[in-house]
Design an enzyme around this catalytic site. Structure first.
Site, mmCIF file in Angstrom:
data_model
loop_
_atom_site.group_PDB
_atom_site.id
_atom_site.type_symbol
_atom_site.label_atom_id
_atom_site.label_comp_id
_atom_site.label_asym_id
_atom_site.label_seq_id
_atom_site.Cartn_x
_atom_site.Cartn_y
_atom_site.Cartn_z
ATOM 1 N N ASP A 246 0.842 -1.204 0.000
ATOM 2 C CA ASP A 246 0.000 0.000 0.000
ATOM 3 C C ASP A 246 0.875 1.251 0.000
ATOM 4 O OD1 ASP A 246 -2.196 -1.645 0.181
ATOM 5 O OD2 ASP A 246 -2.390 -1.431 2.361
ATOM 6 N N ASP B 185 -0.392 -3.425 -4.387
ATOM 7 C CA ASP B 185 -1.729 -3.575 -3.799
ATOM 8 C C ASP B 185 -2.463 -2.241 -3.915
ATOM 9 O OD1 ASP B 185 -3.848 -4.877 -2.639
ATOM 10 O OD2 ASP B 185 -3.074 -4.779 -0.607
ATOM 11 N N ASP C 121 -5.471 2.643 1.431
ATOM 12 C CA ASP C 121 -6.288 1.642 2.112
ATOM 13 C C ASP C 121 -6.513 2.006 3.577
ATOM 14 O OD1 ASP C 121 -6.315 0.218 -0.219
ATOM 15 O OD2 ASP C 121 -5.395 -1.600 0.602
ATOM 16 N N ARG D 245 -11.789 -0.206 -7.340
ATOM 17 C CA ARG D 245 -11.663 0.312 -5.967
ATOM 18 C C ARG D 245 -11.337 1.807 -5.942
ATOM 19 N NH1 ARG D 245 -8.570 -4.443 -2.421
ATOM 20 N NH2 ARG D 245 -9.895 -6.173 -3.143
#
Length: 519
Positions: free
Chosen positions: A161, A190, A194, A243
């Site tokens: 992340d 990734d 997040d 996302r």
């Protein structure tokens, strides 16, 4: 099978059939707020101030960032850490102390509070090194780039992340940052942004998220539903698979973002999540809003968005796209004031303001980039670390007498219809432009004059055009400061007969309305 539908905003507040397609205008809510400063849900729960009022220190390595945290009197002692240069695995180590809990493979903001990390000078780049926030509160991250953070391959950091938050985090403002990857999960990356395991009151604003399989998530699973009150505004999402964000169970306010090149899905509200989606611009993308890859329904309220060349998939038990005619299926009340740009100008204003090293420019709510009128992250130098030479402060105001009034001026070749004298006449309606996108403008006096700061003020319609620059002693040619973006520039007080502001790069032809000088 996907079906392409192009939606565009029209002045009329009505929907009408146009051939085989549909053109729809969604009603737009009214809101307003002051320009600049913390925004969104980060203003709630007592607000977010970061390290305001604390010591300002300078860091050019990851180890120095950790040392600054560990040298504080306590884990809650306010601190502003100015960062410049490239921060990577080679210059980042774990540091121990009573006021910190750091790690060697990431920038670790764990079990701490009241911290600002601010990129200054020629910029701060966290290269293959993620920023991790855990069990912490009142954090500001501003004007930095985080790129190519991997969870597999070499080197690895932060679970892949770029910025990750988890485990009882409160009040975080991430502003004017660039978050970048170079591929999806199969390439080792990734999420770019997040949050999971009880994170609340967060704002991501004026930032760019690019070239990743995953933009970011709110909640790591259908049972991780304690994350909520997240605002996303004036961000650019470009070349992202999905996302943007994935929202599980919480409440998110998503407004004035520019989405382009979302290849699989966009805002994925599921497991009871509620998203208010206002005045965004979606372009050349697929399934930009809905509940995807699950039968656990999510909800959305839509207002004033533009869908430009957006395709929509068919509904199924685990696939519920909001389009091709998105309508609200819930109502979300927003507790704070905010300023909405019309969706039609969002691509332009986001491209001009979002990201690091753009002078912390923000929109005034009428599609015009401006310098912030408030700036809680403005550092004041202390004995522990001087202000970076050439770092523009987020506010253009400055005290004292403007020594340019009554002085002389000259410069490099000027554009037709502009004048050197227009930068020292106190009139924001007149300006000097170079003959192109680069050039120099000078203020000069008949005798040596001591100055320690200047204020470069751009004319209306050209705010944000100036990118990189140098301030020179016109007598000796010595470089006094370098930086990015117009605004107030401070440097060591210097006596000279001439000071020069040299523009070395710009996004469009600069217009310098005023070149103010102060002792």
């Amino acid at each position: 099978m996907r079906r392409a539908v192009v939606w565009r905003l029209l002045p009329a507040a009505a929907a009408m059939a146009v051939g085989a397609g549909v053109v729809v205008v969604q009603s737009m809510p009214q809101a307003s707020a002051a320009t600049g400063g913390v925004t969104g849900y980060a203003t709630q729960n007592g607000g977010t101030t970061g390290g305001a009022g604390g010591q300002t220190v300078r860091a050019t390595t990851g180890t120095a960032i950790h040392q600054a945290l560990c040298n504080r009197a306590s884990s809650s002692t306010p601190i502003i850490i100015q960062v410049e240069g490239t921060i990577n695995h080679g210059n980042t180590t774990k540091v121990s102390g009573n006021s910190c809990n750091t790690a060697a493979d990431k920038i670790e903001l764990k079990e701490i509070s009241n911290v600002t990390i601010l990129g200054v000078g020629n910029g701060a780049v966290f290269d293959q090194l993620g920023i991790h926030i855990r069990d912490s509160s009142n954090i500001i991250i501003q004007n930095v780039t985080v790129r190519n953070v991997k969870k597999s391959g070499s080197p690895t950091s932060n679970g892949g992340d770029a910025i990750g938050m988890e485990s009882t985090v409160r009040n975080v403002w991430v502003d004017h940052v660039n978050l970048e990857a170079s591929g999806g999960e199969d390439a080792g990356f990734d999420g770019l942004f997040d949050v999971k395991d009880n994170v609340q009151y967060v704002t991501l604003s004026y930032s760019t998220l690019r070239n990743s399989g995953r933009g970011g998530l709110i909640g790591s699973s259908e049972s991780d539903l304690s994350n909520s009150f997240i605002t996303f505004h004036h961000n650019l999402y470009s070349n992202i698979d999905s996302r943007t964000p994935l929202l599980r169970g919480g409440t998110a306010h998503i407004y004035n973002n520019y989405y382009v090149g979302l290849t699989k899905s966009g805002i994925n509200s599921r497991a009871g999540g509620k998203a208010r989606v206002d005045n965004n611009y979606f372009k050349d993308s697929a399934d930009v809003l809905g509940t995807f890859y699950t039968d656990a329904a999510g909800y959305w309220q839509v207002n004033g968005n533009i869908f430009d060349n957006v395709t929509w998939s068919a509904k199924a038990s685990d696939n519920n796209p909001a389009g091709p005619n998105p309508t609200s299926n819930t109502s979300v009340s927003i507790p704070y004031s905010y300023s909405l740009d019309p969706a039609s100008c969002v691509p332009d204003v986001v491209n001009r303001t979002a990201g690091a090293n753009k002078g912390l420019q923000v929109s005034n709510g009428s599609c015009t980039p401006t310098s912030p009128t408030v700036g809680p992250t403005t550092p004041k130098p202390t004995s522990a670390g001087p202000t970076a030479p050439g770092s523009p402060t987020p506010t253009p105001t400055t005290g004292g007498t403007n020594l340019s009034i009554g002085a002389g001026s000259d410069g490099s070749s000027k554009a037709s219809g502009t004048s050197y004298g227009d930068v020292r006449d106190g009139d924001m309606n007149t300006y000097w432009s170079p003959n192109g996108t680069t050039g120099s403008i000078s203020i000069k006096w008949g005798s040596a004059t001591s100055i320690s700061r200047i204020n470069i003020r751009e004319a209306s319609g050209a705010t944000g055009n100036i990118r990189n620059w140098r301030v020179l002693n016109g007598d000796t040619g010595a470089v006094l400061a370098t930086g990015t973006g117009a605004g107030v520039v401070t440097f060591t007080k210097t006596s000279m007969k001439k000071v020069t502001f040299e523009i070395t790069s710009a996004t469009a032809t600069p217009r310098v309305a005023e070149f103010e000088t102060y002792a």
